[in-house]
Scaffold this motif. Structure first.
Motif, PDB file in Angstrom:
ATOM      1  N   MET A  83      18.910 -28.315 -53.831  1.00 46.12           N
ATOM      2  CA  MET A  83      17.955 -29.424 -53.649  1.00 46.12           C
ATOM      3  C   MET A  83      17.299 -30.010 -54.568  1.00 46.12           C
ATOM      4  SD  MET A  83      15.777 -26.381 -51.208  1.00 46.12           S
ATOM      5  CE  MET A  83      15.463 -25.420 -52.583  1.00 46.12           C
ATOM      6  N   ALA A  84      16.825 -29.248 -55.734  1.00 49.56           N
ATOM      7  CA  ALA A  84      16.421 -30.089 -56.709  1.00 49.56           C
ATOM      8  C   ALA A  84      17.600 -30.416 -57.425  1.00 49.56           C
ATOM      9  CB  ALA A  84      15.449 -29.227 -57.748  1.00 49.56           C
ATOM     10  N   TYR A  85      17.886 -31.722 -57.637  1.00 49.85           N
ATOM     11  CA  TYR A  85      19.257 -32.135 -58.434  1.00 49.85           C
ATOM     12  C   TYR A  85      18.683 -32.876 -59.589  1.00 49.85           C
ATOM     13  CZ  TYR A  85      23.611 -34.703 -58.881  1.00 49.85           C
ATOM     14  OH  TYR A  85      24.835 -34.971 -59.536  1.00 49.85           O
ATOM     15  N   TRP A  86      19.401 -32.713 -60.343  1.00 43.42           N
ATOM     16  CA  TRP A  86      19.109 -33.524 -61.890  1.00 43.42           C
ATOM     17  C   TRP A  86      19.196 -34.793 -62.004  1.00 43.42           C
ATOM     18  CZ3 TRP A  86      21.983 -36.655 -65.197  1.00 43.42           C
ATOM     19  CH2 TRP A  86      21.386 -36.801 -66.457  1.00 43.42           C
ATOM     20  N   SER A  87      18.331 -35.862 -62.163  1.00 42.30           N
ATOM     21  CA  SER A  87      18.340 -37.157 -62.072  1.00 42.30           C
ATOM     22  C   SER A  87      18.547 -37.659 -63.469  1.00 42.30           C
ATOM     23  CB  SER A  87      17.376 -37.927 -61.241  1.00 42.30           C
ATOM     24  OG  SER A  87      17.222 -39.165 -61.696  1.00 42.30           O
ATOM     25  N   PRO A  88      19.297 -38.737 -63.709  1.00 39.61           N
ATOM     26  CA  PRO A  88      19.613 -39.422 -65.274  1.00 39.61           C
ATOM     27  C   PRO A  88      18.284 -40.269 -65.257  1.00 39.61           C
ATOM     28  CG  PRO A  88      21.039 -40.424 -63.420  1.00 39.61           C
ATOM     29  CD  PRO A  88      20.425 -39.331 -62.790  1.00 39.61           C
ATOM     30  N   TYR A  89      17.302 -40.606 -64.269  1.00 42.29           N
ATOM     31  CA  TYR A  89      16.347 -41.519 -64.512  1.00 42.29           C
ATOM     32  C   TYR A  89      15.073 -40.751 -64.295  1.00 42.29           C
ATOM     33  CZ  TYR A  89      19.515 -45.130 -63.747  1.00 42.29           C
ATOM     34  OH  TYR A  89      20.833 -46.177 -63.883  1.00 42.29           O
ATOM     35  N   ASP A  90      13.972 -41.575 -64.886  1.00 39.95           N
ATOM     36  CA  ASP A  90      12.573 -41.067 -64.480  1.00 39.95           C
ATOM     37  C   ASP A  90      11.793 -42.280 -64.448  1.00 39.95           C
ATOM     38  OD1 ASP A  90      10.325 -38.690 -66.374  1.00 39.95           O
ATOM     39  OD2 ASP A  90      10.158 -39.623 -64.204  1.00 39.95           O
ATOM     40  N   ASN A  91      10.703 -42.185 -64.011  1.00 41.76           N
ATOM     41  CA  ASN A  91       9.739 -43.386 -63.959  1.00 41.76           C
ATOM     42  C   ASN A  91       8.536 -43.050 -64.853  1.00 41.76           C
ATOM     43  OD1 ASN A  91       8.372 -45.804 -63.700  1.00 41.76           O
ATOM     44  ND2 ASN A  91       8.474 -45.877 -61.450  1.00 41.76           N
ATOM     45  N   ASN A  92       8.341 -43.868 -65.946  1.00 42.83           N
ATOM     46  CA  ASN A  92       7.214 -43.375 -66.796  1.00 42.83           C
ATOM     47  C   ASN A  92       6.224 -44.233 -66.352  1.00 42.83           C
ATOM     48  OD1 ASN A  92       9.891 -42.957 -68.855  1.00 42.83           O
ATOM     49  ND2 ASN A  92       8.511 -41.393 -68.510  1.00 42.83           N
ATOM     50  N   GLY A  93       6.029 -44.883 -65.353  1.00 38.79           N
ATOM     51  CA  GLY A  93       5.064 -45.646 -64.746  1.00 38.79           C
ATOM     52  C   GLY A  93       4.514 -46.863 -65.731  1.00 38.79           C
ATOM     53  N   GLY A  94       3.449 -47.350 -65.328  1.00 45.62           N
ATOM     54  CA  GLY A  94       2.625 -48.637 -65.933  1.00 45.62           C
ATOM     55  C   GLY A  94       3.175 -50.023 -65.375  1.00 45.62           C
ATOM     56  N   THR A  95       2.328 -50.674 -65.623  1.00 47.14           N
ATOM     57  CA  THR A  95       2.535 -52.259 -65.218  1.00 47.14           C
ATOM     58  C   THR A  95       2.267 -53.509 -66.220  1.00 47.14           C
ATOM     59  OG1 THR A  95       0.797 -51.114 -63.275  1.00 47.14           O
ATOM     60  CG2 THR A  95       1.325 -53.646 -63.380  1.00 47.14           C
ATOM     61  N   CYS A  96       3.255 -54.156 -66.004  1.00 48.02           N
ATOM     62  CA  CYS A  96       3.395 -55.490 -66.774  1.00 48.02           C
ATOM     63  C   CYS A  96       3.016 -56.633 -66.072  1.00 48.02           C
ATOM     64  CB  CYS A  96       4.665 -55.705 -67.358  1.00 48.02           C
ATOM     65  SG  CYS A  96       5.388 -54.285 -68.183  1.00 48.02           S
ATOM     66  N   VAL A  97       2.460 -57.614 -66.990  1.00 48.60           N
ATOM     67  CA  VAL A  97       2.034 -59.016 -66.196  1.00 48.60           C
ATOM     68  C   VAL A  97       2.164 -59.973 -67.261  1.00 48.60           C
ATOM     69  CG1 VAL A  97       0.114 -60.399 -65.275  1.00 48.60           C
ATOM     70  CG2 VAL A  97       0.338 -58.135 -64.513  1.00 48.60           C
ATOM     71  N   ALA A  98       2.811 -61.334 -66.728  1.00 55.21           N
ATOM     72  CA  ALA A  98       2.711 -62.297 -67.654  1.00 55.21           C
ATOM     73  C   ALA A  98       2.250 -63.579 -66.940  1.00 55.21           C
ATOM     74  CB  ALA A  98       4.103 -62.491 -67.953  1.00 55.21           C
ATOM     75  N   ILE A  99       1.485 -64.709 -67.388  1.00 51.39           N
ATOM     76  CA  ILE A  99       1.052 -65.563 -66.987  1.00 51.39           C
ATOM     77  C   ILE A  99       1.394 -66.865 -67.801  1.00 51.39           C
ATOM     78  CG2 ILE A  99      -0.803 -67.144 -66.252  1.00 51.39           C
ATOM     79  CD1 ILE A  99      -2.297 -64.472 -65.705  1.00 51.39           C
ATOM     80  N   ALA A 100       2.115 -67.977 -67.240  1.00 50.74           N
ATOM     81  CA  ALA A 100       2.548 -69.107 -68.298  1.00 50.74           C
ATOM     82  C   ALA A 100       1.370 -70.125 -67.954  1.00 50.74           C
ATOM     83  CB  ALA A 100       3.856 -69.677 -67.744  1.00 50.74           C
ATOM     84  N   GLY A 101       1.228 -70.718 -69.117  1.00 49.91           N
ATOM     85  CA  GLY A 101      -0.014 -72.063 -69.246  1.00 49.91           C
ATOM     86  C   GLY A 101       0.900 -73.071 -69.734  1.00 49.91           C
ATOM     87  N   SER A 102      -0.021 -74.221 -69.831  1.00 50.74           N
ATOM     88  CA  SER A 102       0.690 -75.521 -69.945  1.00 50.74           C
ATOM     89  C   SER A 102       1.186 -75.469 -71.743  1.00 50.74           C
ATOM     90  CB  SER A 102      -0.160 -76.741 -69.928  1.00 50.74           C
ATOM     91  OG  SER A 102      -1.350 -76.577 -70.319  1.00 50.74           O
ATOM     92  N   GLU A 103       0.404 -74.662 -72.612  1.00 51.74           N
ATOM     93  CA  GLU A 103       0.705 -74.508 -73.837  1.00 51.74           C
ATOM     94  C   GLU A 103       0.651 -73.012 -74.425  1.00 51.74           C
ATOM     95  OE1 GLU A 103      -0.967 -78.705 -75.304  1.00 51.74           O
ATOM     96  OE2 GLU A 103      -2.106 -76.838 -75.603  1.00 51.74           O
ATOM     97  N   TYR A 104       0.707 -72.320 -73.532  1.00 54.08           N
ATOM     98  CA  TYR A 104       0.628 -70.691 -74.175  1.00 54.08           C
ATOM     99  C   TYR A 104       1.292 -69.903 -73.136  1.00 54.08           C
ATOM    100  CZ  TYR A 104      -3.034 -70.228 -70.357  1.00 54.08           C
ATOM    101  OH  TYR A 104      -3.732 -70.308 -69.284  1.00 54.08           O
ATOM    102  N   CYS A 105       1.436 -68.775 -73.342  1.00 50.74           N
ATOM    103  CA  CYS A 105       1.887 -67.778 -72.291  1.00 50.74           C
ATOM    104  C   CYS A 105       1.084 -66.289 -72.777  1.00 50.74           C
ATOM    105  CB  CYS A 105       3.335 -67.347 -72.616  1.00 50.74           C
ATOM    106  SG  CYS A 105       4.044 -66.472 -71.317  1.00 50.74           S
ATOM    107  N   VAL A 106       0.533 -65.614 -71.810  1.00 51.28           N
ATOM    108  CA  VAL A 106      -0.066 -64.428 -71.791  1.00 51.28           C
ATOM    109  C   VAL A 106       0.735 -63.476 -71.312  1.00 51.28           C
ATOM    110  CG1 VAL A 106      -2.020 -63.468 -71.396  1.00 51.28           C
ATOM    111  CG2 VAL A 106      -2.141 -65.605 -71.524  1.00 51.28           C
ATOM    112  N   ILE A 107       0.968 -62.512 -71.902  1.00 53.96           N
ATOM    113  CA  ILE A 107       1.859 -61.087 -71.521  1.00 53.96           C
ATOM    114  C   ILE A 107       0.822 -60.083 -71.598  1.00 53.96           C
ATOM    115  CG2 ILE A 107       3.974 -60.002 -71.678  1.00 53.96           C
ATOM    116  CD1 ILE A 107       3.903 -63.079 -73.716  1.00 53.96           C
ATOM    117  N   ALA A 108       0.878 -59.216 -70.651  1.00 50.43           N
ATOM    118  CA  ALA A 108      -0.023 -57.982 -70.741  1.00 50.43           C
ATOM    119  C   ALA A 108       0.731 -56.753 -69.982  1.00 50.43           C
ATOM    120  CB  ALA A 108      -1.341 -58.254 -70.108  1.00 50.43           C
ATOM    121  N   ALA A 109       0.394 -55.613 -70.647  1.00 49.19           N
ATOM    122  CA  ALA A 109       1.070 -54.315 -70.222  1.00 49.19           C
ATOM    123  C   ALA A 109      -0.265 -53.216 -70.430  1.00 49.19           C
ATOM    124  CB  ALA A 109       2.494 -54.063 -70.774  1.00 49.19           C
ATOM    125  N   ASP A 110       0.056 -52.328 -69.391  1.00 54.78           N
ATOM    126  CA  ASP A 110      -1.157 -51.164 -69.937  1.00 54.78           C
ATOM    127  C   ASP A 110      -0.246 -50.350 -70.940  1.00 54.78           C
ATOM    128  OD1 ASP A 110      -0.571 -48.393 -67.356  1.00 54.78           O
ATOM    129  OD2 ASP A 110       0.798 -50.236 -68.150  1.00 54.78           O
TER     130      ASP A 110
END
Lengths: 219, 170
Positions: A1-28
């Motif tokens: 039943m419990a099967y080993w997975s090579p992956y795990d999800n360590n969670g979190g969120t990332c966002v990026a916004i592009a402006g005319s002369e800048y770029c904002v990138i953010a993540a928790d």
């Protein structure tokens, strides 16, 4: 039943916004596994060049490997071509690197942000196997479903498929975009258990790269 | 021959060898576009070509038993503007403003040195190139026995009528 997975999800969120002369990138900065928190002070960002920042959420081990891979490729590029990689070039390289492992993918959900060759802000959003698109803003990670509708509502950038092509960067100013990011992360933190602790905000503009950290709810 | 939309080349020597080099150059530039979504720098491409000139004996499959017997003039346009490189079988390359290669190259080189100037227009350059060629060619210059190509800023091979127009100005 419990099967080993090579992956795990360590969670979190990332966002990026592009402006005319800048770029904002953010993540928790929260790193988690299952229902536990591994650390509250973990960075999901990687500065690939002086105009290009990568934010990735997903499986931390794959993310680190991906970042190191890209860094190494960037150094080789600098030696061969005597210049730093532009953000669009890095975007293509990331896409190819991800697709290279099409049949055992990097469990990494990426957002690449920076300035393009003309100094305008650009954001590239990816899936796990390298499909990418240049957009005006994007979010990836566990909080994606909570944040995208809010970003759509606030920024409403033109679709890249429109003809004649319209500007996809937001007309918001840099400080307005940063404020939006703060509000948005506060909202995501309320409902997404994997997002919280602090948000790291990186702003790329003509003057260089600026980094700030703001606290979020720690529950 | 065209290598990419922003790079062209001319060859002198064992032109059969040149085709292998040009093919390699085309693959390199397309690889670069695939990997980085941008045109390759002319100098980097020239370097990649010269690396091949040195590696003629490596590998078991496609190794040659002799060096590539051909010199190339690589003309291209990248973010540093228009540029010209000259390569030879040793794998060395030089950047030039004007160069002639082949049997009549010595006389042609001197002539180019005298008449070249940094602010020449395209038309003046066409005329200079063709008149230099005329000096070292034995037969008369016609649209059927000369080829002209330009990279300004994309590669274009002249049609016989365009060559005719330049000849008329000589």
């Amino acid at each position: 039943m419990a099967y080993w997975s090579p992956y795990d999800n360590n969670g979190g969120t990332c966002v990026a916004i592009a402006g005319s002369e800048y770029c904002v990138i953010a993540a928790d900065t929260r790193l988690s596994t299952g229902y536990s928190i591994l650390t509250r002070e973990h960075t999901k960002m990687c500065q690939l060049s002086d105009k290009c920042v990568l934010a990735s959420s997903g499986f931390q081990a794959d993310i680190r490997a991906l970042q190191k891979n890209l860094d190494a490729r960037h150094q080789i590029y600098q030696h061969q071509h005597n210049k730093k990689m532009s953000c669009p070039a890095m975007a293509q390289l990331l896409s190819n690197t991800l697709y290279y492992k099409r049949f055992f993918p990097y469990y990494a959900f990426n957002v690449l942000g920076g300035l393009d060759n003309e100094g305008k802000g650009c954001v590239f959003t990816y899936d796990a196997v390298g499909s990418y698109e240049r957009v005006g803003y994007s979010s990836q990670g566990t909080g994606q479903q909570l944040l995208m509708p809010v970003l759509d509502n606030q920024l409403q950038s033109a679709s890249p498929l429109l003809l004649p092509s319209k500007e996809s960067a937001t007309p918001l100013s840099e400080s307005e975009a940063v404020d939006l990011i703060m509000d948005i992360f506060a909202s995501a933190t309320e409902r997404d258990i994997y997002t919280g602790d602090a948000v790291e905000i990186v702003v790329v503009n003509a003057d260089g790269i600026r980094r700030e950290v703001a606290d979020l709810r720690k529950d | 021959m065209e290598i990419d939309s922003h790079i062209g080349c001319a060859m002198s020597g064992l032109t059969a060898d040149a085709r292998t080099l040009v093919e390699h150059a085309r693959v390199e530039t397309q690889n670069h576009r695939f990997s980085y979504n941008e045109p390759m720098k002319v100098e980097s491409m020239t370097q990649a070509l010269c690396d091949l000139a040195l590696r003629f004996g490596e590998g078991d499959d496609e190794s040659m038993s002799r060096p590539f017997g051909v010199s190339l003039l690589i003309a291209g346009h990248d973010e540093n503007g228009p540029c010209l490189y000259h390569t030879d079988p040793s794998g060395t390359f030089w950047q030039c403003n004007g160069k002639a290669i082949g049997s009549g190259s010595e006389g042609a080189d001197t002539s180019l040195q005298e008449h070249y100037s940094k602010d020449m227009t395209l038309e003046e350059a066409e005329t200079l190139a063709l008149s230099t060629l005329k000096q070292v060619m034995e037969e008369k210059v016609t649209p059927n026995n000369v080829d002209i190509a330009k990279v300004a800023p994309t590669y274009h091979l002249y049609s016989p009528s365009e060559v005719e127009a330049v000849i008329a100005r000589l």
